[in-house]
Design a protein around this motif. Structure first.
Motif, PDB file in Angstrom:
ATOM      1  N   ALA A 266       0.835  -1.209   0.000  1.00 38.49           N
ATOM      2  CA  ALA A 266       0.000   0.000   0.000  1.00 38.49           C
ATOM      3  C   ALA A 266       0.867   1.256   0.000  1.00 38.49           C
ATOM      4  O   ALA A 266       0.618   2.198  -0.765  1.00 38.49           O
ATOM      5  N   TRP A 267       1.889   1.282   0.853  1.00 37.27           N
ATOM      6  CA  TRP A 267       2.759   2.459   0.876  1.00 37.27           C
ATOM      7  C   TRP A 267       3.538   2.613  -0.434  1.00 37.27           C
ATOM      8  O   TRP A 267       3.782   3.730  -0.905  1.00 37.27           O
ATOM      9  N   ALA A 268       3.894   1.502  -1.038  1.00 35.89           N
ATOM     10  CA  ALA A 268       4.576   1.572  -2.330  1.00 35.89           C
ATOM     11  C   ALA A 268       3.662   2.178  -3.391  1.00 35.89           C
ATOM     12  O   ALA A 268       4.105   2.982  -4.236  1.00 35.89           O
ATOM     13  N   ALA A 269       2.363   1.810  -3.355  1.00 34.06           N
ATOM     14  CA  ALA A 269       1.412   2.368  -4.317  1.00 34.06           C
ATOM     15  C   ALA A 269       1.210   3.867  -4.088  1.00 34.06           C
ATOM     16  O   ALA A 269       1.107   4.656  -5.047  1.00 34.06           O
ATOM     17  N   THR A 306      -3.282  15.518  -2.969  1.00 32.69           N
ATOM     18  CA  THR A 306      -4.665  15.042  -3.103  1.00 32.69           C
ATOM     19  C   THR A 306      -4.697  13.570  -3.490  1.00 32.69           C
ATOM     20  O   THR A 306      -5.442  12.765  -2.904  1.00 32.69           O
ATOM     21  N   LEU A 307      -3.906  13.190  -4.495  1.00 32.33           N
ATOM     22  CA  LEU A 307      -3.889  11.786  -4.932  1.00 32.33           C
ATOM     23  C   LEU A 307      -3.378  10.857  -3.819  1.00 32.33           C
ATOM     24  O   LEU A 307      -3.933   9.775  -3.595  1.00 32.33           O
ATOM     25  N   CYS A 308      -2.346  11.286  -3.116  1.00 33.54           N
ATOM     26  CA  CYS A 308      -1.820  10.468  -2.012  1.00 33.54           C
ATOM     27  C   CYS A 308      -2.856  10.317  -0.904  1.00 33.54           C
ATOM     28  O   CYS A 308      -3.004   9.232  -0.315  1.00 33.54           O
ATOM     29  N   ALA A 309      -3.578  11.400  -0.592  1.00 31.67           N
ATOM     30  CA  ALA A 309      -4.606  11.341   0.440  1.00 31.67           C
ATOM     31  C   ALA A 309      -5.731  10.394   0.043  1.00 31.67           C
ATOM     32  O   ALA A 309      -6.245   9.622   0.868  1.00 31.67           O
ATOM     33  N   TYR A 312      -4.422   6.840   0.330  1.00 34.06           N
ATOM     34  CA  TYR A 312      -4.299   6.465   1.746  1.00 34.06           C
ATOM     35  C   TYR A 312      -5.666   6.129   2.331  1.00 34.06           C
ATOM     36  O   TYR A 312      -5.821   5.132   3.059  1.00 34.06           O
ATOM     37  N   TRP A 313      -6.657   6.957   2.013  1.00 31.13           N
ATOM     38  CA  TRP A 313      -8.005   6.704   2.545  1.00 31.13           C
ATOM     39  C   TRP A 313      -8.567   5.402   2.027  1.00 31.13           C
ATOM     40  O   TRP A 313      -9.166   4.639   2.777  1.00 31.13           O
TER      41      TRP A 313
END
Length: 321
Positions: A266-269, A306-309, A312-313
């Motif tokens: 997930a963190w890699a994505a 925005t995309l990272c948030a 993450y959600w």
């Protein structure tokens, strides 16, 4: 001197002491000698052999102290070998009790046994009606005493394994704890190899026609056989518990590794988004209109955040983080 006790019993009651001498032992009806020795010397066994006409092979086995449980017949006498067991830490230590049984004598020879026969002798002496029947009832008492010593060994090991099982539910097993489980498992497997022959000994004494064993005593040996089978069942269950503890620890470890793998993925994505955008702007193209705008830099940063948030959600909601 390794002679623990040597007495003549008359009509179920202790009568007098029997000294070891190199001459034949004589007894009347209703009398028998019960002699107990611990790690005897060759000279002492030679005296007993001369007194009671013991078979040389049986005497050799009794001196050896490293026999499997068995029942041997030598003429009108029996030679019985029983294995004792006691715990030393997580290790099961074994001893041996060899028993010579004749019409008017019973001789017990102990090697490495942690439990004395003193309490057993006092207990039988308080039941003169049973002791009056002769050496076969004393033989039952000794074998039953040996088998009863197995139960505390199994219960103590079971408590230790259950303690490890509780630990598995709280945290993962450490390498030393895993090695401890395997060590105890080896001890249990070896114990099962002892219980099998002990069951055969009790079975022979309860079912076969043997010298010095009265038919009225056979139900007592049948009870000992049932005790051995009960211990075998407990040991089999304990072995399964050990296997389940290790399997549960392994499953929990796999689950933990799977969780870590999902989190890393997930963190890699998430990190792939800023990496990709930064890679594009790192190509140093001249024709990039947004670079000329006043707020282009902040707009790109806003898109990245925005995309990272959003990613993450989504991963948090799906349980990957």
């Amino acid at each position: 001197m390794t002679v623990v006790a040597s007495y003549l019993y008359r009509l179920g009651k202790r009568a007098e002491e029997v000294p070891l001498a190199a001459q034949p032992f004589e007894a009347s009806d209703g009398e028998f000698a019960w002699i107990g020795l611990t790690d005897p010397s060759t000279e002492e066994m030679a005296s007993l052999q001369a007194m009671f006409g013991l078979h040389p092979l049986a005497v050799e086995d009794a001196l050896n102290g490293n026999q499997v449980p068995k029942v041997d017949i030598y003429g009108d006498q029996l030679f019985v070998v029983a294995k004792t067991a006691h715990l030393e830490g997580d290790k099961i230590a074994y001893g041996e009790t060899c028993i010579f049984v004749g019409k008017h004598h019973l001789i017990s020879v102990r090697h490495g046994s942690a439990r004395s026969h003193k309490e057993l002798r006092l207990q039988l002496e308080h039941s003169p009606r049973l002791l009056e029947h002769g050496p076969d009832y004393v033989l039952h008492g000794i074998i039953d005493f040996v088998v009863d010593g197995y139960l505390p060994v199994v219960e103590t090991l079971e408590d230790k394994v259950l303690e490890l099982e509780k630990h598995v539910l709280v945290s993962l097993l450490q390498p030393e704890q895993i090695r401890r489980i395997f060590r105890m498992r080896r001890q249990v497997i070896r114990f099962q190899r002892v219980l099998g022959p002990m069951g055969e000994v009790a079975g022979k004494l309860s079912h076969l026609e043997l010298p010095c064993i009265d038919d009225n005593a056979k139900p007592f040996f049948k009870d000992v056989y049932d005790h051995v089978r009960r211990v075998e069942g407990l040991v089999g269950g304990l072995r399964e518990v050990m296997t389940s503890v290790f399997e549960a620890s392994n499953l929990l470890e796999q689950q933990r590794q799977g969780t870590i793998t999902r989190q890393l993925a997930a963190w890699a994505a998430i990190l792939a988004v800023p990496t990709a955008i930064a890679g594009i702007y790192g190509m140093n193209f001249e024709n990039m209109p947004e670079l000329a705008t006043r707020y282009g830099y902040f707009a790109v940063l806003g898109v990245i955040v925005t995309l990272c948030a959003i990613l993450y959600w989504r991963f948090k909601r799906s349980g990957w983080l």
